[in-house]
Write an enzyme that holds these catalytic residues in place. Structure first.
Site, PDB file in Angstrom:
ATOM      1  N   HIS A  32       0.797  -1.216   0.000  1.00 38.35           N
ATOM      2  CA  HIS A  32       0.000   0.000   0.000  1.00 38.35           C
ATOM      3  C   HIS A  32       0.833   1.272   0.000  1.00 38.35           C
ATOM      4  O   HIS A  32       0.265   2.369  -0.008  1.00 38.35           O
ATOM      5  CB  HIS A  32      -0.933  -0.008   1.213  1.00 38.35           C
ATOM      6  CG  HIS A  32      -1.867  -1.185   1.237  1.00 38.35           C
ATOM      7  ND1 HIS A  32      -1.698  -2.237   2.099  1.00 38.35           N
ATOM      8  CD2 HIS A  32      -2.947  -1.478   0.479  1.00 38.35           C
ATOM      9  CE1 HIS A  32      -2.657  -3.131   1.889  1.00 38.35           C
ATOM     10  NE2 HIS A  32      -3.416  -2.694   0.921  1.00 38.35           N
ATOM     11  N   ARG A  59      -7.357   5.451   1.600  1.00 39.04           N
ATOM     12  CA  ARG A  59      -6.914   4.579   2.686  1.00 39.04           C
ATOM     13  C   ARG A  59      -5.642   5.111   3.354  1.00 39.04           C
ATOM     14  O   ARG A  59      -5.326   4.733   4.469  1.00 39.04           O
ATOM     15  CB  ARG A  59      -6.702   3.150   2.165  1.00 39.04           C
ATOM     16  CG  ARG A  59      -8.005   2.500   1.715  1.00 39.04           C
ATOM     17  CD  ARG A  59      -7.948   0.993   1.794  1.00 39.04           C
ATOM     18  NE  ARG A  59      -7.295   0.416   0.635  1.00 39.04           N
ATOM     19  CZ  ARG A  59      -7.105  -0.906   0.482  1.00 39.04           C
ATOM     20  NH1 ARG A  59      -7.497  -1.757   1.415  1.00 39.04           N
ATOM     21  NH2 ARG A  59      -6.514  -1.374  -0.595  1.00 39.04           N
ATOM     22  N   ASP A 225     -13.726  -8.705  -2.598  1.00 41.79           N
ATOM     23  CA  ASP A 225     -12.937  -8.518  -1.385  1.00 41.79           C
ATOM     24  C   ASP A 225     -13.601  -7.429  -0.544  1.00 41.79           C
ATOM     25  O   ASP A 225     -13.716  -6.285  -0.971  1.00 41.79           O
ATOM     26  CB  ASP A 225     -11.512  -8.103  -1.765  1.00 41.79           C
ATOM     27  CG  ASP A 225     -10.581  -8.016  -0.570  1.00 41.79           C
ATOM     28  OD1 ASP A 225     -11.067  -8.060   0.579  1.00 41.79           O
ATOM     29  OD2 ASP A 225      -9.357  -7.890  -0.781  1.00 41.79           O
ATOM     30  N   GLU A 251     -14.934 -12.454   0.117  1.00 42.96           N
ATOM     31  CA  GLU A 251     -13.672 -12.536   0.857  1.00 42.96           C
ATOM     32  C   GLU A 251     -13.622 -11.560   2.033  1.00 42.96           C
ATOM     33  O   GLU A 251     -13.995 -10.389   1.901  1.00 42.96           O
ATOM     34  CB  GLU A 251     -12.519 -12.242  -0.105  1.00 42.96           C
ATOM     35  CG  GLU A 251     -11.136 -12.258   0.520  1.00 42.96           C
ATOM     36  CD  GLU A 251     -10.045 -12.116  -0.518  1.00 42.96           C
ATOM     37  OE1 GLU A 251      -9.034 -11.463  -0.220  1.00 42.96           O
ATOM     38  OE2 GLU A 251     -10.196 -12.654  -1.645  1.00 42.96           O
ATOM     39  N   GLU A 278      -6.064 -13.496   5.165  1.00 48.22           N
ATOM     40  CA  GLU A 278      -4.845 -12.719   4.894  1.00 48.22           C
ATOM     41  C   GLU A 278      -4.379 -11.968   6.134  1.00 48.22           C
ATOM     42  O   GLU A 278      -3.188 -11.698   6.285  1.00 48.22           O
ATOM     43  CB  GLU A 278      -5.053 -11.748   3.735  1.00 48.22           C
ATOM     44  CG  GLU A 278      -5.896 -10.539   4.039  1.00 48.22           C
ATOM     45  CD  GLU A 278      -6.011  -9.591   2.860  1.00 48.22           C
ATOM     46  OE1 GLU A 278      -5.363  -8.532   2.888  1.00 48.22           O
ATOM     47  OE2 GLU A 278      -6.766  -9.900   1.922  1.00 48.22           O
ATOM     48  N   ASP A 301      -1.113 -14.878   3.966  1.00 47.24           N
ATOM     49  CA  ASP A 301      -0.067 -14.125   3.277  1.00 47.24           C
ATOM     50  C   ASP A 301       1.268 -14.593   3.842  1.00 47.24           C
ATOM     51  O   ASP A 301       1.523 -14.445   5.031  1.00 47.24           O
ATOM     52  CB  ASP A 301      -0.247 -12.626   3.501  1.00 47.24           C
ATOM     53  CG  ASP A 301       0.692 -11.789   2.645  1.00 47.24           C
ATOM     54  OD1 ASP A 301       1.917 -12.047   2.694  1.00 47.24           O
ATOM     55  OD2 ASP A 301       0.224 -10.876   1.944  1.00 47.24           O
ATOM     56  N   HIS A 328      -2.592 -15.001  -0.382  1.00 46.00           N
ATOM     57  CA  HIS A 328      -2.777 -13.584  -0.647  1.00 46.00           C
ATOM     58  C   HIS A 328      -1.479 -13.009  -1.218  1.00 46.00           C
ATOM     59  O   HIS A 328      -0.434 -13.026  -0.566  1.00 46.00           O
ATOM     60  CB  HIS A 328      -3.132 -12.861   0.653  1.00 46.00           C
ATOM     61  CG  HIS A 328      -3.187 -11.374   0.531  1.00 46.00           C
ATOM     62  ND1 HIS A 328      -2.233 -10.545   1.079  1.00 46.00           N
ATOM     63  CD2 HIS A 328      -4.073 -10.556  -0.082  1.00 46.00           C
ATOM     64  CE1 HIS A 328      -2.544  -9.282   0.826  1.00 46.00           C
ATOM     65  NE2 HIS A 328      -3.653  -9.262   0.117  1.00 46.00           N
ATOM     66  N   GLU A 348      -3.090 -15.649  -6.499  1.00 49.30           N
ATOM     67  CA  GLU A 348      -3.530 -14.271  -6.719  1.00 49.30           C
ATOM     68  C   GLU A 348      -2.397 -13.430  -7.303  1.00 49.30           C
ATOM     69  O   GLU A 348      -1.249 -13.556  -6.887  1.00 49.30           O
ATOM     70  CB  GLU A 348      -3.984 -13.643  -5.408  1.00 49.30           C
ATOM     71  CG  GLU A 348      -4.392 -12.182  -5.548  1.00 49.30           C
ATOM     72  CD  GLU A 348      -4.831 -11.536  -4.245  1.00 49.30           C
ATOM     73  OE1 GLU A 348      -5.635 -10.589  -4.296  1.00 49.30           O
ATOM     74  OE2 GLU A 348      -4.371 -11.978  -3.172  1.00 49.30           O
TER      75      GLU A 348
END
Length: 431
Positions: A32, A59, A225, A251, A278, A301, A328, A348
């Site tokens: 992110h 975010r 998601d 999800e 995740e 993850d 993830h 993914e």
């Protein structure tokens, strides 16, 4: 008849532990920490913070990128180096240098179970989940990278070998039609509105998903998601409203701690697939999720769950219940795991381009040769390089973290001398 035996050759030990930060954004293990305008941070995405209008726009407003990336480099006594990246920034570097390093220097890197257990148990009083386990994860991945380079073989060959010749991907991003055109086997979108945004948000969620279903056609897998942003009652209502859209799975609809809530969802919608994991940590976190059989697919993850060492334990537990493991993101770290596991059917790919319409390296410019899917898949032979096969880019924006903490961390107090210890025992005995 005679036989001769000889001792196994000595194996290199870990002698140095280094940590690095990454200057700027768009590179490294923090998904992110990207430039503004990127779909991952600045598109309308439901979050647990959607309760508060001030934090709905981006975010980054509530700090999703606050930690940033960090990297671990391990050097063995023969000069071989292992390297891995993840998220955690300066706090992760601190934990590595001031706490976990003591379990690494002088250790045999083949003792992955021992090293993991020591780091996990030593941090149990403040860890068990979250950042401490994420830091352990990156250290563990660096150990596996080091092992592969010493042994001159890829990680997937050391954890069971290939279970297929090709690794297929689905794509998470804002443009499912682009994912379909690029050859991915399915697509996943982020739900725009959370439960906190009420019935109007629910109606807009349906319209958003219906638009994607209409564009994709009836047969292409479409997944959703929800990023921990819904409640049990809202999820039941939303899933019911969207039944005509044939959503492949829902999800992470609930808080990771609401394990019992998934049981209520499964009773309400027994034929609908629910996935999560995740944001779960270690085999202990996954045990109840798997045993209750309310989750159709788990999604750990590898950069967060405890690394490859702990993920293999989670996968074995899931396999005993016939629960698939679909990792993830995590780029090549996940790819090596997935191709080695019979209960991991596909992988993914998290669209790393700002608009989500093209395929770019997951870790930005950190590595020169990160494998990325072409036409929605990778040949397993693309992973046939030592360790995780990733070569550090000489121009990557790495910052040695050795001096980044100011003031320098305090050192542990020395152990008491024998004389001091005896005196203390006398005091304790007379009290």
């Amino acid at each position: 008849m005679s036989s001769t035996t000889s001792k196994v050759k000595s194996f290199p030990k870990i002698k140095e532990v280094r940590t690095f930060l990454i200057h700027g954004v768009g590179s490294g293990g923090d998904y992110h920490n990207v430039n503004s305008g990127h779909w991952l941070i600045d598109s309308k995405i439901a979050t647990p913070m959607s309760h508060y209008p001030k934090y709905q726009k981006s975010r980054t407003d509530f700090g999703i990128n606050v930690l940033g990336s960090f990297c671990v480099e391990l050097e063995a006594t023969d000069g071989t180096k292992g390297f891995a990246t993840g998220f955690g920034g300066p706090p992760a570097c601190w934990l590595t240098a001031e706490h976990f390093k003591r379990f690494l220097v002088g250790a045999d890197p083949r003792d992955t179970n021992l090293i993991f257990e020591q780091m996990y148990r030593a941090s149990m009083f403040y860890g068990r989940k979250g950042l401490p386990v994420a830091v352990i994860s990156v250290i563990d991945l660096a150990i596996w990278d080091l092992l592969g380079k010493i042994r001159n073989e890829p990680v997937y060959k050391m954890i069971g070998g290939a279970t297929r010749e090709r690794l297929n991907f689905y794509c998470t991003g804002p443009e499912p039609t682009a994912a379909k055109e690029m050859g991915f086997i399915g697509s996943k979108v982020a739900l725009p509105y959370s439960a906190a945004e009420g019935y109007e948000g629910l109606r807009k969620n349906y319209e958003y998903l219906k638009g994607h279903r209409d564009a994709l056609g009836p047969d292409f897998p479409l997944r959703v998601d929800c990023w921990m942003s819904l409640t049990v009652s809202y999820t039941i209502e939303l899933v019911e409203k969207c039944k005509d859209l044939h959503i492949d799975w829902w999800e992470e609809v609930l808080s990771p701690d609401d394990v019992e809530g998934f049981g209520l969802l499964k009773r309400a919608h027994p034929t609908v697939k629910f996935t999560t994991g995740e944001h779960e940590y270690s085999r202990y976190g996954f045990r109840k999720l798997i045993e209750d059989r309310n989750i159709d697919i788990i999604q750990p993850d590898v950069m967060w769950v405890g690394g490859m060492t702990e993920l293999l334990k989670v996968s074995a537990m899931a396999a005993a219940y016939d629960v698939p493991v679909v990792c993830h993101a995590s780029g090549p770290y996940s790819y090596h795991f997935t191709v080695s596991q019979s209960n991991s059917p596909f992988q993914e790919y998290l669209a790393n381009s700002p608009d989500g319409k093209s395929v770019l390296p997951v870790f930005g410019n950190l590595f020169t040769n990160e494998p990325i899917p072409t036409k929605g898949y990778l040949d397993v032979t693309d992973l046939d390089l030592p360790g995780f096969g990733l070569e550090i880019n000489p121009s990557a924006p790495l910052i040695d973290a050795a001096g980044v903490l100011n003031p320098a961390p305090s050192k542990s107090l020395p152990a008491p001398t024998t004389q001091q210890g005896d005196s203390q025992e006398k005091v304790n005995g007379s009290s």
